[in-house]
Design a protein around this motif. Structure first.
Motif, PDB file in Angstrom:
ATOM      1  N   ASP A 118       0.247   5.607   0.520  1.00 17.43           N
ATOM      2  CA  ASP A 118       1.270   5.138  -0.408  1.00 17.43           C
ATOM      3  C   ASP A 118       2.545   4.776   0.346  1.00 17.43           C
ATOM      4  OD1 ASP A 118       2.568   4.499  -2.749  1.00 17.43           O
ATOM      5  OD2 ASP A 118       3.175   6.555  -3.181  1.00 17.43           O
ATOM      6  N   HIS A 148      -2.812   6.301  -6.431  1.00 17.32           N
ATOM      7  CA  HIS A 148      -1.362   6.268  -6.298  1.00 17.32           C
ATOM      8  C   HIS A 148      -0.656   5.475  -7.394  1.00 17.32           C
ATOM      9  CE1 HIS A 148      -1.195   8.345  -2.445  1.00 17.32           C
ATOM     10  NE2 HIS A 148      -2.193   7.595  -2.020  1.00 17.32           N
ATOM     11  N   ARG A 149      -1.382   4.544  -8.041  1.00 19.52           N
ATOM     12  CA  ARG A 149      -0.732   3.710  -9.066  1.00 19.52           C
ATOM     13  C   ARG A 149      -1.343   3.877 -10.452  1.00 19.52           C
ATOM     14  NH1 ARG A 149       1.189  -2.120  -6.666  1.00 19.52           N
ATOM     15  NH2 ARG A 149       2.428  -1.309  -4.938  1.00 19.52           N
ATOM     16  N   ASN A 199      -0.723  -0.618  -1.501  1.00 17.59           N
ATOM     17  CA  ASN A 199       0.399  -0.019  -2.218  1.00 17.59           C
ATOM     18  C   ASN A 199       1.760  -0.380  -1.635  1.00 17.59           C
ATOM     19  OD1 ASN A 199      -0.941   1.423  -4.324  1.00 17.59           O
ATOM     20  ND2 ASN A 199      -1.694   2.858  -2.781  1.00 17.59           N
TER      21      ASN A 199
END
Length: 570
Positions: A118, A148-149, A199
């Motif tokens: 990230d 992460h998203r 990311n």
């Protein structure tokens, strides 16, 4: 070299001299990450080896910092320490790594999981060992986006497609369901780059990011990284042995050897006025010389005509064949003793497939003649006695060397099968000689592949092939993982062995500078077909095909960068 080529080189050198360096257009940014007095040791039994010794460096926001040095210098270990990705045998006797105010060496593992992929991402040198062989490309790139998203399936697929297209993967939609082994080495490396950039990290660690890529894609990837860096104001730590890439990309450079930083400074200053003898050695190192003169009367070692390797595409419930991937489509060649045939082209052009077909490691259609005898219909058992005479050095040494065997066991394996009359001491003596020929110490016999750098592992692979004294060797990107000075050593070694043993080489490479130094004759492949072929001098000095011209133009541009860096040093 022809007058036209000399004029072209002079013009491009002048262009490089006039081109502003990264340092000239960048401002010293706020420190993003600070590495202070870092030392790393590895424990093996009762012995401890210090791989990094008191290294310090800083990286500013939006800045590109390069760490250069030969294989085993400690540059990759230093980079991996930032994300704490070293094996359990590693320890840190000293050091601090501060990122956004937090010491990563002492951070909790849960904190590191949030940072990895990230805020800090990494492009590994060897994609085949970094990508999961059981998961599709879509799943592997998508995983980091979901973690992460939190993207849903549709948004995730859209972003994965966008990333794959950005890094130059053709027919990206069709490749979503592919597995790593179904992609070429260069395509796997591009998947790694897409995964690392998913990311939009604050810091990208690029460990030899263009090692497995052909020259045209190298130029595209470097341009892509620069564009994304500018767009996202991303910092980059570039680990490389290619000084041409450093000259193109880096604001500042640290030169490492033996685990220590020997020289540091602005890239332009280090290139223009290197202070340390080792830095000057790096700047002066590159493959030199010319291949031995081809002898048209020498015996033909291997020959084929109208060779085809088509892979069926099957779909539907009954898996009917609906089309074919024409990896090699109607190719003919003739290779004589003491000569080197270079095969060049972009990733996926069919270069490696051609070599595997000639060695009868995959099925093909068309006659293959080895030393006057047809072998295309030979069974696996019938081919076994010929394996001693027909050897291969693979592109990915880590994937081709067993992690469970020592170096001695790896190199002597062929002797055990092909020369069973040799006793233990004789085999060990021959292994020591073979390792010495490729620049490794005899005491390396009792160590394991994971204890060596990428370049050292490739030298082990070369030693394994040479120990059986073959007549024909397929060299699949044998210098792609090596630093420049070792490339020159390997080229000289291959040239000397060829002259001594009258060896025939099939040399597959995207590094056209190495091809020119080693090959008598060159075949240029694209999409399974030969688009141009001829003596090496004709191909390099008087290319006729537009595709060949594009390859040479991209390669020549990087070569000018390296030459310019060397000229500045002198």
């Amino acid at each position: 070299m022809s007058e036209t080529s000399q004029a072209k080189e002079q013009a491009q050198r002048q262009t490089m001299i006039e081109r502003p360096s990264p340092t000239a257009t960048s401002k010293r940014a706020q420190t993003l990450i600070s590495v202070r007095n870092l030392s790393v040791e590895f424990r093996s039994g009762d012995q401890t080896m210090r791989a990094v010794d008191g290294v310090s460096f800083n990286i500013g926001t939006g800045e590109t910092v390069a760490i250069v040095g030969e294989s085993g210098s400690g540059k990759t270990v230093s980079a991996l320490s930032i994300l704490r990705l070293l094996p359990g045998s590693a320890s840190f006797p000293s050091g601090e790594i501060y990122f956004q105010g937090k010491d990563l060496l002492r951070a909790r593992e849960s904190d590191m999981r949030e940072i990895r992929g990230d805020k800090i991402s990494i492009i590994f040198q060897e994609p085949m060992t970094s990508l999961n062989p059981l998961h599709t490309i879509e799943k592997q790139i998508g995983e980091v986006l979901q973690l992460h998203r939190g993207l849903d399936e549709a948004a995730c697929r859209e972003r994965v497609l966008e990333l794959m297209q950005k890094v130059g993967i053709h027919d990206a939609k069709k490749r979503l369901g592919a597995y790593p082994h179904q992609l070429s080495g260069g395509q796997r490396q591009r998947v790694m780059i897409a995964l690392a950039l998913a990311n939009e990290p604050d810091l990208l660690i690029a460990d030899e990011p263009t090692t497995a890529l052909d020259v045209t894609i190298q130029a595209q990837i470097l341009e892509l990284l620069r564009d994304l860096q500018k767009e996202m104001h991303m910092a980059m730590l570039l680990i490389t042995h290619d000084l041409g890439i450093v000259h193109k990309m880096a604001d500042r450079v640290y030169v490492m050897n033996g685990g220590k930083v020997l020289e540091e400074g602005n890239a332009a200053d280090v290139f223009a006025n290197p202070q340390h003898a080792y830095t000057r050695h790096l700047l002066e190192s590159e493959p030199k010389g010319t291949p031995p003169k081809g002898d048209d009367t020498a015996p033909v070692v291997i020959e084929t005509s109208n060779l085809k390797v088509w892979f069926p595409i099957k779909r539907g419930l009954l898996k009917r064949t609906v089309d074919h991937v024409k990896a090699v489509d109607g190719l003919s060649l003739k290779l004589r003793a003491g000569q080197t045939l270079g095969v060049v082209g972009e990733s996926g052009s069919g270069k490696t497939t051609l070599g595997l077909a000639l060695l009868r490691l995959i099925s093909s259609d068309g006659p293959i003649t080895y030393l006057g005898n047809r072998i295309d219909a030979n069974s696996w058992k019938q081919m076994r006695p010929l394996r001693k005479q027909m050897q291969i050095v693979f592109q990915d040494p880590f994937g081709s060397l067993s992690p469970r065997l020592s170096v001695s066991q790896i190199v002597e394996e062929g002797l055990t099968i092909q020369n069973p009359e040799l006793d233990y001491d004789e085999r060990r003596s021959r292994v020591a000689i073979a390792l010495g020929e490729v620049g490794l110490d005899a005491d390396a016999q009792d160590r394991y592949p994971h204890e060596f750098s990428g370049g050292q592992r490739q030298r082990i692979a070369v030693a394994r092939a040479m120990i059986l004294e073959p007549k024909f060797i397929m060299l699949d990107e044998p210098t792609s993982a090596l630093d420049m000075s070792v490339q020159a050593q390997i080229v000289d070694l291959l040239r000397d062995l060829q002259k001594k043993r009258d060896l025939a080489y099939l040399f597959i490479s995207h590094d056209l500078k190495v091809v020119r130094a080693l090959c008598n004759y060159v075949i240029v492949m694209r999409a399974g077909k030969v688009v141009e072929e001829g003596p090496a001098d004709d191909i390099f000095d008087r290319p006729q095909n537009d595709y060949t011209k594009a390859l040479l133009s991209a390669a020549f541009d990087l070569a000018v960068d390296r030459s310019h860096a060397r000229d500045l040093a002198t």
